[in-house]
Design a protein around this motif. Structure first.
Motif, PDB file in Angstrom:
ATOM      1  N   GLY A 109       0.781  -1.233   0.000  1.00 64.67           N
ATOM      2  CA  GLY A 109       0.000   0.000   0.000  1.00 64.67           C
ATOM      3  C   GLY A 109       0.808   1.274   0.000  1.00 64.67           C
ATOM      4  N   ALA A 110       2.057   1.200   0.434  1.00 66.83           N
ATOM      5  CA  ALA A 110       2.881   2.402   0.558  1.00 66.83           C
ATOM      6  C   ALA A 110       4.276   2.103   0.002  1.00 66.83           C
ATOM      7  N   GLY A 111       5.200   3.054   0.233  1.00 71.03           N
ATOM      8  CA  GLY A 111       6.589   2.838  -0.133  1.00 71.03           C
ATOM      9  C   GLY A 111       6.814   2.586  -1.610  1.00 71.03           C
ATOM     10  N   ILE A 112       7.844   1.781  -1.889  1.00 71.32           N
ATOM     11  CA  ILE A 112       8.239   1.460  -3.255  1.00 71.32           C
ATOM     12  C   ILE A 112       7.061   0.949  -4.083  1.00 71.32           C
ATOM     13  N   GLN A 113       6.280   0.073  -3.478  1.00 71.96           N
ATOM     14  CA  GLN A 113       5.180  -0.536  -4.230  1.00 71.96           C
ATOM     15  C   GLN A 113       4.145   0.505  -4.658  1.00 71.96           C
ATOM     16  N   ALA A 114       3.778   1.394  -3.761  1.00 69.42           N
ATOM     17  CA  ALA A 114       2.813   2.441  -4.097  1.00 69.42           C
ATOM     18  C   ALA A 114       3.381   3.387  -5.153  1.00 69.42           C
ATOM     19  N   ASP A 115       4.666   3.700  -5.037  1.00 71.98           N
ATOM     20  CA  ASP A 115       5.294   4.611  -5.992  1.00 71.98           C
ATOM     21  C   ASP A 115       5.289   4.026  -7.401  1.00 71.98           C
ATOM     22  N   LEU A 116       5.691   2.762  -7.516  1.00 79.96           N
ATOM     23  CA  LEU A 116       5.756   2.143  -8.837  1.00 79.96           C
ATOM     24  C   LEU A 116       4.371   1.993  -9.459  1.00 79.96           C
ATOM     25  N   LYS A 117       3.373   1.660  -8.634  1.00 84.23           N
ATOM     26  CA  LYS A 117       2.006   1.574  -9.147  1.00 84.23           C
ATOM     27  C   LYS A 117       1.545   2.932  -9.677  1.00 84.23           C
ATOM     28  N   THR A 118       1.874   3.979  -8.943  1.00 86.93           N
ATOM     29  CA  THR A 118       1.473   5.325  -9.348  1.00 86.93           C
ATOM     30  C   THR A 118       2.178   5.760 -10.625  1.00 86.93           C
ATOM     31  N   PHE A 119       3.486   5.530 -10.704  1.00 82.59           N
ATOM     32  CA  PHE A 119       4.212   5.861 -11.933  1.00 82.59           C
ATOM     33  C   PHE A 119       3.565   5.167 -13.132  1.00 82.59           C
ATOM     34  N   HIS A 120       3.259   3.898 -12.950  1.00 83.48           N
ATOM     35  CA  HIS A 120       2.696   3.100 -14.040  1.00 83.48           C
ATOM     36  C   HIS A 120       1.359   3.682 -14.511  1.00 83.48           C
ATOM     37  N   GLN A 121       0.542   4.140 -13.569  1.00 81.60           N
ATOM     38  CA  GLN A 121      -0.762   4.697 -13.933  1.00 81.60           C
ATOM     39  C   GLN A 121      -0.634   5.944 -14.804  1.00 81.60           C
ATOM     40  N   PHE A 122       0.495   6.639 -14.672  1.00 80.89           N
ATOM     41  CA  PHE A 122       0.722   7.848 -15.475  1.00 80.89           C
ATOM     42  C   PHE A 122       1.626   7.577 -16.686  1.00 80.89           C
ATOM     43  N   HIS A 123       1.833   6.298 -16.996  1.00 81.46           N
ATOM     44  CA  HIS A 123       2.649   5.909 -18.145  1.00 81.46           C
ATOM     45  C   HIS A 123       4.080   6.433 -18.026  1.00 81.46           C
ATOM     46  N   VAL A 124       4.594   6.388 -16.810  1.00 84.16           N
ATOM     47  CA  VAL A 124       5.986   6.744 -16.544  1.00 84.16           C
ATOM     48  C   VAL A 124       6.708   5.466 -16.115  1.00 84.16           C
ATOM     49  N   PHE A 125       7.865   5.203 -16.712  1.00 83.45           N
ATOM     50  CA  PHE A 125       8.615   3.991 -16.391  1.00 83.45           C
ATOM     51  C   PHE A 125       9.256   4.148 -15.011  1.00 83.45           C
ATOM     52  N   GLY A 126       8.878   3.279 -14.100  1.00 81.99           N
ATOM     53  CA  GLY A 126       9.340   3.389 -12.724  1.00 81.99           C
ATOM     54  C   GLY A 126      10.548   2.534 -12.409  1.00 81.99           C
ATOM     55  N   MET A 127      11.472   3.108 -11.640  1.00 80.96           N
ATOM     56  CA  MET A 127      12.685   2.413 -11.180  1.00 80.96           C
ATOM     57  C   MET A 127      12.809   2.622  -9.684  1.00 80.96           C
ATOM     58  N   SER A 128      13.616   1.781  -9.034  1.00 80.03           N
ATOM     59  CA  SER A 128      13.674   1.884  -7.577  1.00 80.03           C
ATOM     60  C   SER A 128      15.070   1.664  -7.028  1.00 80.03           C
ATOM     61  N   PHE A 163       0.576  10.330  -3.263  1.00 81.73           N
ATOM     62  CA  PHE A 163       0.446  11.728  -3.670  1.00 81.73           C
ATOM     63  C   PHE A 163       1.785  12.269  -4.179  1.00 81.73           C
ATOM     64  N   ALA A 164       2.857  12.032  -3.417  1.00 79.28           N
ATOM     65  CA  ALA A 164       4.180  12.508  -3.821  1.00 79.28           C
ATOM     66  C   ALA A 164       4.638  11.824  -5.107  1.00 79.28           C
ATOM     67  N   ALA A 165       4.312  10.542  -5.263  1.00 78.82           N
ATOM     68  CA  ALA A 165       4.689   9.815  -6.475  1.00 78.82           C
ATOM     69  C   ALA A 165       3.956  10.369  -7.689  1.00 78.82           C
ATOM     70  N   ALA A 166       2.699  10.770  -7.504  1.00 78.66           N
ATOM     71  CA  ALA A 166       1.941  11.365  -8.610  1.00 78.66           C
ATOM     72  C   ALA A 166       2.564  12.686  -9.043  1.00 78.66           C
ATOM     73  N   ILE A 167       3.003  13.484  -8.079  1.00 77.32           N
ATOM     74  CA  ILE A 167       3.705  14.735  -8.410  1.00 77.32           C
ATOM     75  C   ILE A 167       4.980  14.420  -9.185  1.00 77.32           C
ATOM     76  N   THR A 168       5.722  13.415  -8.714  1.00 73.00           N
ATOM     77  CA  THR A 168       6.975  13.021  -9.361  1.00 73.00           C
ATOM     78  C   THR A 168       6.747  12.598 -10.804  1.00 73.00           C
TER      79      THR A 168
END
Length: 262
Positions: A16-35, A213-218
């Motif tokens: 629900g949070a952390g790396i997993q939430a960030d990558l899910k959010t990046f993906h929803q905006f069609h941004v390739f996520g790395m960690s 929220f922060a991941a969506a801004i990113t």
């Protein structure tokens, strides 16, 4: 063009949070996520059962590997946990000349577990805030970083100015911990304030809202959006994610990362 974003944060086994939430959010905006993972946590909606920080060297290697081959368009930092880790991450960000850096000053998990050591707060102020293109504190985090009590909207604005004076370019003060049914999120750009108002959603399923929220801004900054555009989309994204909750887990459940559609 493929836009890329890097998250430097802890792993949440509950997703629900952390790396997993960030990558899910990046993906929803069609941004390739790395960690680059800073710590592994054992947690679920009921709480955090264990925190296992990675060696600083491991984080350095992850960041270097990304830098030489997959240079990110934007960076997000989350759970950094210790003073040594903060110094390491700050050094590598400067070394690789990464500038679109979103700092989410993760301190406490939704269930109350501390995710940043007390002695690391000063390191966060000293090393990370001057590198922050965007800082996304909630009210309790802003209180710790500014050493002031925040109860009114005017005090939030005062705190935002203090954080800007510490070197942050843009301060996004989240209003979820405020009183009442109308929430106000603030953006301060060093000269003026912008406000986003929304209705409070009465639910316990808000685990990972700050990360998301922060991941969506990113993701928006990676796509070369302005700070106002980035916050505006992120605000609508997190509102939908909270409103259309998944109702999973016996405690503070996660937000719905696929609820929002541009």
């Amino acid at each position: 063009m493929v836009y890329k974003a890097l998250t430097i944060a802890g792993s949440d086994s509950g997703g629900g949070a952390g790396i997993q939430a960030d990558l899910k959010t990046f993906h929803q905006f069609h941004v390739f996520g790395m960690s680059a993972i800073t710590a592994v946590t054992a947690q679920n909606t009921l709480g955090v059962q264990g925190i296992y920080p990675l060696p600083v060297e491991a984080v350095e290697k992850q960041m270097d590997s990304i830098a030489v081959d997959l240079s990110p368009d934007a960076i997000k930092t989350g759970m950094l946990f210790s003073e040594d880790m903060i110094e390491c991450v700050a050094y590598k960000i400067k070394q690789h000349r990464w500038t679109r850096v979103v700092v989410d000053p993760v301190m406490v998990a939704k269930g109350g577990s501390r995710l940043l050591k007390q002695e690391a707060v000063e390191a966060l102020q000293r090393y990370m805030l001057p590198l922050a293109y965007v800082l996304t504190p909630n009210i309790p985090e802003a209180e710790v970083l500014t050493n002031m009590r925040i109860e009114t909207l005017e005090q939030r604005k005062e705190a935002a100015k203090k954080l800007h004076d510490m070197g942050v370019k843009y301060v996004v003060m989240k209003g979820g911990h405020g009183e009442g049914n109308e929430l106000v999120d603030l953006l301060y750009d060093g000269e003026q304030f912008y406000e986003w108002k929304s209705k409070r959603v009465h639910t316990k399923h808000t685990h990972g809202t700050g990360c998301t929220f922060a991941a969506a801004i990113t993701a928006q900054l990676a796509k070369e959006k302005t700070i106002y555009e980035a916050v505006d989309v992120a605000k609508r994204f997190i509102q939908a994610a909270i409103e259309q909750t998944l109702h999973i887990g016996g405690g503070h459940g996660p937000t719905n990362h696929w609820a929002f559609h541009e």
